[in-house]
Scaffold this active site. Structure first.
Site, PDB file in Angstrom:
ATOM      1  N   ASN A   1      52.225  72.117  80.014  1.00  0.00           N
ATOM      2  CA  ASN A   1      52.676  72.076  80.775  1.00  0.00           C
ATOM      3  C   ASN A   1      52.563  73.777  82.269  1.00  0.00           C
ATOM      4  OD1 ASN A   1      55.402  74.031  81.005  1.00  0.00           O
ATOM      5  ND2 ASN A   1      56.209  72.975  79.703  1.00  0.00           N
TER       6      ASN A   1
ATOM      7  N   ASP B   1      60.805  67.831  77.719  1.00  0.00           N
ATOM      8  CA  ASP B   1      61.072  67.043  77.536  1.00  0.00           C
ATOM      9  C   ASP B   1      61.049  65.893  76.135  1.00  0.00           C
ATOM     10  OD1 ASP B   1      63.141  67.454  79.135  1.00  0.00           O
ATOM     11  OD2 ASP B   1      61.921  67.064  80.841  1.00  0.00           O
TER      12      ASP B   1
ATOM     13  N   LYS C   1      42.762  66.015  63.413  1.00  0.00           N
ATOM     14  CA  LYS C   1      42.424  66.085  64.527  1.00  0.00           C
ATOM     15  C   LYS C   1      42.143  64.987  64.429  1.00  0.00           C
ATOM     16  CE  LYS C   1      38.688  67.277  67.906  1.00  0.00           C
ATOM     17  NZ  LYS C   1      36.749  67.293  67.896  1.00  0.00           N
TER      18      LYS C   1
ATOM     19  N   PHE D   1      67.308  76.322  85.453  1.00  0.00           N
ATOM     20  CA  PHE D   1      67.291  76.169  86.293  1.00  0.00           C
ATOM     21  C   PHE D   1      66.528  74.950  86.252  1.00  0.00           C
ATOM     22  CE2 PHE D   1      64.365  80.027  88.481  1.00  0.00           C
ATOM     23  CZ  PHE D   1      64.778  80.756  87.291  1.00  0.00           C
TER      24      PHE D   1
ATOM     25  N   LYS E   1      72.242  67.889  88.427  1.00  0.00           N
ATOM     26  CA  LYS E   1      71.987  68.533  87.358  1.00  0.00           C
ATOM     27  C   LYS E   1      72.850  69.653  87.390  1.00  0.00           C
ATOM     28  CE  LYS E   1      67.300  68.652  85.822  1.00  0.00           C
ATOM     29  NZ  LYS E   1      65.704  68.543  86.291  1.00  0.00           N
TER      30      LYS E   1
ATOM     31  N   LYS F   1      74.532  69.304  83.556  1.00  0.00           N
ATOM     32  CA  LYS F   1      74.386  70.644  82.416  1.00  0.00           C
ATOM     33  C   LYS F   1      75.758  70.639  82.508  1.00  0.00           C
ATOM     34  CE  LYS F   1      69.676  70.499  82.173  1.00  0.00           C
ATOM     35  NZ  LYS F   1      69.392  69.702  80.137  1.00  0.00           N
TER      36      LYS F   1
END
Ligand code: PMT
Length: 415
Positions: free
Chosen positions: A205, A274, A284, A320, A334, A338
């Site tokens: 990411n 995630d 490969k 976060f 959240k 959480k």
């Protein structure tokens, strides 16, 4: 935030003072600039006026505000900085001379004083200057630099004023940002994880690690022992921080869980994947003969969720939330789901904020329902705000300080 009286004397490095002042203003400090007459020949007072939004004081009897300006400046200051500090100014300070606005302010202030010397290397190494500096150090004056390098006069040596960021870092240290987390061990995660598909490819990411590194660096300024569990990044580790490098979400989970028990605070700023490929190819993956490729992904462990379950009384958990719309309602959901104490919600689609930027705009949500919406600010400033929220929560916990103290004592004896 604090009020800084920023003295500028007549050294060529006065131009660098403009940047230092700008950085301080950006950090939210109230900055009042006092210039010597010689300094005004090098940089115009209007430049500082524009940067600070405050009048600039230059002379003893030409007041911009209250009649006895050196006394009011001396009292308003949480810190007096002089950058650049010439040999002349250091000599005046050492011997108590007070013949202009800056030197009288310095003599009258009870606030801590920081000087950033800047002069020709021979002037700096002259016994008179060295003696003056030792007198000042003995009196508790903080000194930053000078650095070695090429001088404006064409000579080389020790005498260059340090860079503006170094002055700002020293100011933060002197201001006691170094005190609020003293004795605490904190764990910060940073950067994005990489989930390998084969030996050459991964799912990743956009996280650069800047937010987490800023948290680690500022926690260190505030006196904490800091463990930084970091995904791959190009960033230099902050000085004095223990860095544990990881690659995958599973690595991060393992390293965080094995260290979490000894920590008072955990801040999960990392962008943890995630999902991870169900199968990692040993070779490969070849393109030849394939029309397309379908990947099967499986969920990664929810590290924050596991930590919430494993937490001990007194530990503070900060999560976060990286959102791409509907920031507040998703963040509220959240924080409830959480079970963290503090959630820092940022909209990662906002230009100039979030991933890879030096800036971030966030809302800090607390488990008691309070919310603090912050402006766009440098990640370091946001990091300080997050630590301040943590410190405030520690103090408001019933028996919080006691818990912390016990844990800190343990942390220090095992150090
Ligand atoms: O690194 P930068 O370029 O400076 O960018 C900063 C940032 C945008 C990455 C940072 O500010 C940020 O938002 N970090 C959290 C990113 C994220 O994964 O958010 P999330 O909403 O998907 O996850 C919520 C929380 O759960 C996070 O604290 C995350 O660390 C944690 N998590 C997520 C997945 C997982 N498997 N385990 C977790 O613990």
């Amino acid at each position: 935030m604090a009020c800084i009286v920023f003295g500028v004397t007549g050294g060529i490095a006065a131009y660098k003072a403009v940047e230092a002042v700008r950085l301080l203003v950006q950090r939210g400090f109230e900055v009042r600039v006092v210039m010597t007459e010689h300094a005004t020949r090098l940089v115009g007072p209007d430049t500082f006026r524009a940067v600070t939004g405050n009048p600039v004081s230059t002379r003893l009897f030409e007041t911009t505000g209250p009649a006895i300006e050196h006394i009011s400046l001396a009292r308003a200051a949480d810190l007096v900085v002089v950058a650049p500090a010439t040999a002349n100014l250091l000599a005046k300070m050492a011997h108590g001379l007070a013949d202009d606005l800056l030197s009288t302010t310095l003599l009258a202030t009870r606030a801590p004083v920081l000087v950033a010397p800047a002069m020709n290397p021979d002037m700096f190494n002259h016994p008179a200057t060295q003696e003056n500096l030792s007198i000042l150090r003995r009196r508790g004056v903080h000194v930053v630099g000078p650095a070695k390098g090429a001088m404006a006069c064409g000579e080389e040596g020790e005498g260059r004023m340090v860079e503006p960021q170094e002055i700002v870092d020293k100011i933060l240290e002197v201001l006691g940002l170094g005190q609020k987390l003293i004795g605490h061990r904190v764990l910060v995660t940073a950067g994005g994880t990489r989930e390998p598909l084969d030996p050459v490819r991964f799912l990743g990411n956009r996280s650069s690690g800047k937010m987490g590194y800023a948290l680690a660096e500022t926690a260190r300024w505030m006196g904490a022992k800091v463990i930084l569990v970091s995904g791959p990044t190009a960033l230099e580790p902050p000085p004095g921080v223990e860095v544990v490098r990881v690659e995958t979400a599973e690595d991060m989970r393992r390293e965080v869980l094995s260290r979490y028990g000894d920590c008072s605070v955990l801040v999960m700023a990392a962008a943890v994947a995630d999902f991870t490929p169900a199968v990692r190819s040993e070779d490969k993956i070849r393109r030849a003969g394939k029309e397309g490729l379908t990947l099967e992904l499986v969920p990664t462990p929810d590290i924050l969720g596991e930590l919430c379950e494993a937490r001990r009384p007194g530990q503070i958990l900060v999560g976060f939330a990286a959102e791409t719309g509907d920031l507040l309602s998703r963040a509220r959901e959240k924080i409830r789901k959480k079970g963290v104490d503090i959630l820092v919600a940022n909209d990662v689609t906002r230009p100039g904020s979030g991933f890879d930027s030096d800036y971030n705009q966030a809302v800090i949500l607390f488990r008691d329902g309070r919310e603090t919406e912050l402006d766009l600010m440098p990640k370091r400033d946001l990091a300080v705000r997050i630590w301040e929220a943590v410190v405030e929560m520690m103090r408001s916990e019933p028996n919080g300080e006691g818990n912390w103290q016990r844990r800190n004592d343990q942390a220090q004896t095992t150090e």
